[in-house]
Design a protein around this motif. Structure first.
Motif, PDB file in Angstrom:
ATOM      1  N   ALA A  96      27.164 -76.506  87.779  1.00 30.20           N
ATOM      2  CA  ALA A  96      27.491 -76.957  86.420  1.00 30.20           C
ATOM      3  C   ALA A  96      26.483 -76.408  85.418  1.00 30.20           C
ATOM      4  CB  ALA A  96      27.530 -78.479  86.361  1.00 30.20           C
ATOM      5  N   ARG A  97      25.210 -76.351  85.806  1.00 33.30           N
ATOM      6  CA  ARG A  97      24.182 -75.808  84.912  1.00 33.30           C
ATOM      7  C   ARG A  97      24.389 -74.314  84.681  1.00 33.30           C
ATOM      8  NH1 ARG A  97      21.172 -79.713  87.707  1.00 33.30           N
ATOM      9  NH2 ARG A  97      20.317 -78.239  89.203  1.00 33.30           N
ATOM     10  N   VAL A  98      24.743 -73.574  85.725  1.00 35.69           N
ATOM     11  CA  VAL A  98      25.015 -72.140  85.570  1.00 35.69           C
ATOM     12  C   VAL A  98      26.204 -71.934  84.633  1.00 35.69           C
ATOM     13  CG1 VAL A  98      25.834 -70.069  86.790  1.00 35.69           C
ATOM     14  CG2 VAL A  98      23.957 -71.411  87.741  1.00 35.69           C
ATOM     15  N   PHE A  99      27.238 -72.723  84.791  1.00 38.65           N
ATOM     16  CA  PHE A  99      28.399 -72.643  83.911  1.00 38.65           C
ATOM     17  C   PHE A  99      27.998 -72.918  82.461  1.00 38.65           C
ATOM     18  CE2 PHE A  99      31.982 -74.478  81.663  1.00 38.65           C
ATOM     19  CZ  PHE A  99      32.976 -73.531  81.893  1.00 38.65           C
TER      20      PHE A  99
ATOM     21  N   PRO B 207      35.356 -79.785  89.968  1.00 36.09           N
ATOM     22  CA  PRO B 207      35.138 -78.494  89.318  1.00 36.09           C
ATOM     23  C   PRO B 207      33.864 -77.797  89.801  1.00 36.09           C
ATOM     24  CG  PRO B 207      34.737 -80.295  87.784  1.00 36.09           C
ATOM     25  CD  PRO B 207      35.275 -80.899  89.045  1.00 36.09           C
ATOM     26  N   PHE B 208      32.875 -78.574  90.218  1.00 39.67           N
ATOM     27  CA  PHE B 208      31.616 -78.021  90.721  1.00 39.67           C
ATOM     28  C   PHE B 208      31.259 -78.741  92.017  1.00 39.67           C
ATOM     29  CE2 PHE B 208      31.497 -77.979  86.054  1.00 39.67           C
ATOM     30  CZ  PHE B 208      31.498 -76.606  85.852  1.00 39.67           C
ATOM     31  N   HIS B 209      30.700 -77.987  92.957  1.00 41.30           N
ATOM     32  CA  HIS B 209      30.332 -78.576  94.241  1.00 41.30           C
ATOM     33  C   HIS B 209      28.881 -79.011  94.281  1.00 41.30           C
ATOM     34  CE1 HIS B 209      33.993 -76.247  95.241  1.00 41.30           C
ATOM     35  NE2 HIS B 209      34.269 -77.386  95.836  1.00 41.30           N
TER      36      HIS B 209
ATOM     37  N   LEU C 147      29.857 -60.129  98.432  1.00 37.76           N
ATOM     38  CA  LEU C 147      30.608 -60.805  99.494  1.00 37.76           C
ATOM     39  C   LEU C 147      29.839 -61.956 100.127  1.00 37.76           C
ATOM     40  CD1 LEU C 147      32.222 -57.686 101.173  1.00 37.76           C
ATOM     41  CD2 LEU C 147      33.356 -59.398  99.740  1.00 37.76           C
ATOM     42  N   GLU C 148      28.513 -61.894 100.113  1.00 37.02           N
ATOM     43  CA  GLU C 148      27.690 -62.946 100.732  1.00 37.02           C
ATOM     44  C   GLU C 148      27.382 -64.094  99.780  1.00 37.02           C
ATOM     45  OE1 GLU C 148      24.272 -60.782 102.030  1.00 37.02           O
ATOM     46  OE2 GLU C 148      25.294 -59.949 103.778  1.00 37.02           O
ATOM     47  N   SER C 149      27.719 -63.941  98.501  1.00 40.61           N
ATOM     48  CA  SER C 149      27.352 -64.924  97.489  1.00 40.61           C
ATOM     49  C   SER C 149      28.528 -65.810  97.115  1.00 40.61           C
ATOM     50  CB  SER C 149      26.862 -64.204  96.226  1.00 40.61           C
ATOM     51  OG  SER C 149      25.778 -63.362  96.537  1.00 40.61           O
ATOM     52  N   SER C 150      28.184 -67.024  96.698  1.00 43.88           N
ATOM     53  CA  SER C 150      29.226 -67.929  96.208  1.00 43.88           C
ATOM     54  C   SER C 150      29.606 -67.539  94.785  1.00 43.88           C
ATOM     55  CB  SER C 150      28.719 -69.375  96.232  1.00 43.88           C
ATOM     56  OG  SER C 150      27.750 -69.581  95.208  1.00 43.88           O
ATOM     57  N   TYR C 151      30.650 -68.139  94.290  1.00 45.10           N
ATOM     58  CA  TYR C 151      31.178 -67.851  92.957  1.00 45.10           C
ATOM     59  C   TYR C 151      30.088 -67.982  91.888  1.00 45.10           C
ATOM     60  CZ  TYR C 151      34.474 -68.187  89.039  1.00 45.10           C
ATOM     61  OH  TYR C 151      35.165 -67.989  87.879  1.00 45.10           O
ATOM     62  N   TYR C 152      29.409 -69.125  91.865  1.00 46.43           N
ATOM     63  CA  TYR C 152      28.405 -69.346  90.832  1.00 46.43           C
ATOM     64  C   TYR C 152      27.087 -68.629  91.129  1.00 46.43           C
ATOM     65  CZ  TYR C 152      31.565 -72.386  88.389  1.00 46.43           C
ATOM     66  OH  TYR C 152      32.645 -72.860  87.691  1.00 46.43           O
ATOM     67  N   GLU C 153      26.821 -68.272  92.358  1.00 41.12           N
ATOM     68  CA  GLU C 153      25.671 -67.407  92.640  1.00 41.12           C
ATOM     69  C   GLU C 153      25.892 -66.047  91.980  1.00 41.12           C
ATOM     70  OE1 GLU C 153      23.934 -68.921  96.926  1.00 41.12           O
ATOM     71  OE2 GLU C 153      25.718 -67.648  96.924  1.00 41.12           O
ATOM     72  N   ARG C 154      27.117 -65.548  92.033  1.00 38.87           N
ATOM     73  CA  ARG C 154      27.446 -64.282  91.361  1.00 38.87           C
ATOM     74  C   ARG C 154      27.241 -64.409  89.855  1.00 38.87           C
ATOM     75  NH1 ARG C 154      32.906 -64.306  94.448  1.00 38.87           N
ATOM     76  NH2 ARG C 154      32.133 -63.853  96.536  1.00 38.87           N
ATOM     77  N   TRP C 155      27.664 -65.517  89.285  1.00 38.25           N
ATOM     78  CA  TRP C 155      27.477 -65.746  87.856  1.00 38.25           C
ATOM     79  C   TRP C 155      26.000 -65.719  87.506  1.00 38.25           C
ATOM     80  CZ3 TRP C 155      30.749 -69.278  84.407  1.00 38.25           C
ATOM     81  CH2 TRP C 155      32.117 -69.038  84.593  1.00 38.25           C
TER      82      TRP C 155
END
Length: 87
Positions: free
Chosen positions: A32-35, A25-27, A65-73
């Motif tokens: 996981a902390r951001v979630f 679920p997390f890489h 576009l340059e950010s990962s999923y959780y970076e956006r979060w």
């Protein structure tokens, strides 16, 4: 096994592969902390799901576009907390 789904909302990005199976679920631990932080802030009423989604969708296109999923979060949470005087 992977399936491909069409991406909604944005045009021209093509299909998005969805990996089903042994994908974690997390890489990284920070994801996981951001979630967890976003879940806690949502439950506490710091912002709504709609505000959170809007903050993600309103990131500058190049940043998005340059950010990962959780970076956006993370960027969305930081923006919302600052906007609301909580940061």
């Amino acid at each position: 096994m992977s399936r491909v789904h069409d991406m909604g909302g944005q045009q021209g990005f093509g299909p998005v592969p969805v990996v089903v199976g042994d994908e974690p679920p997390f890489h990284a631990d920070w994801e996981a902390r951001v979630f967890a932080m976003s879940s806690a802030l949502l439950r506490a009423g710091a912002f709504t799901v709609d505000e959170f989604r809007d903050a993600i969708e309103n990131l500058p296109p190049e940043t998005y576009l340059e950010s990962s999923y959780y970076e956006r979060w993370l960027m969305a949470m930081e923006s919302l907390l600052e906007e609301k005087g909580l940061g």
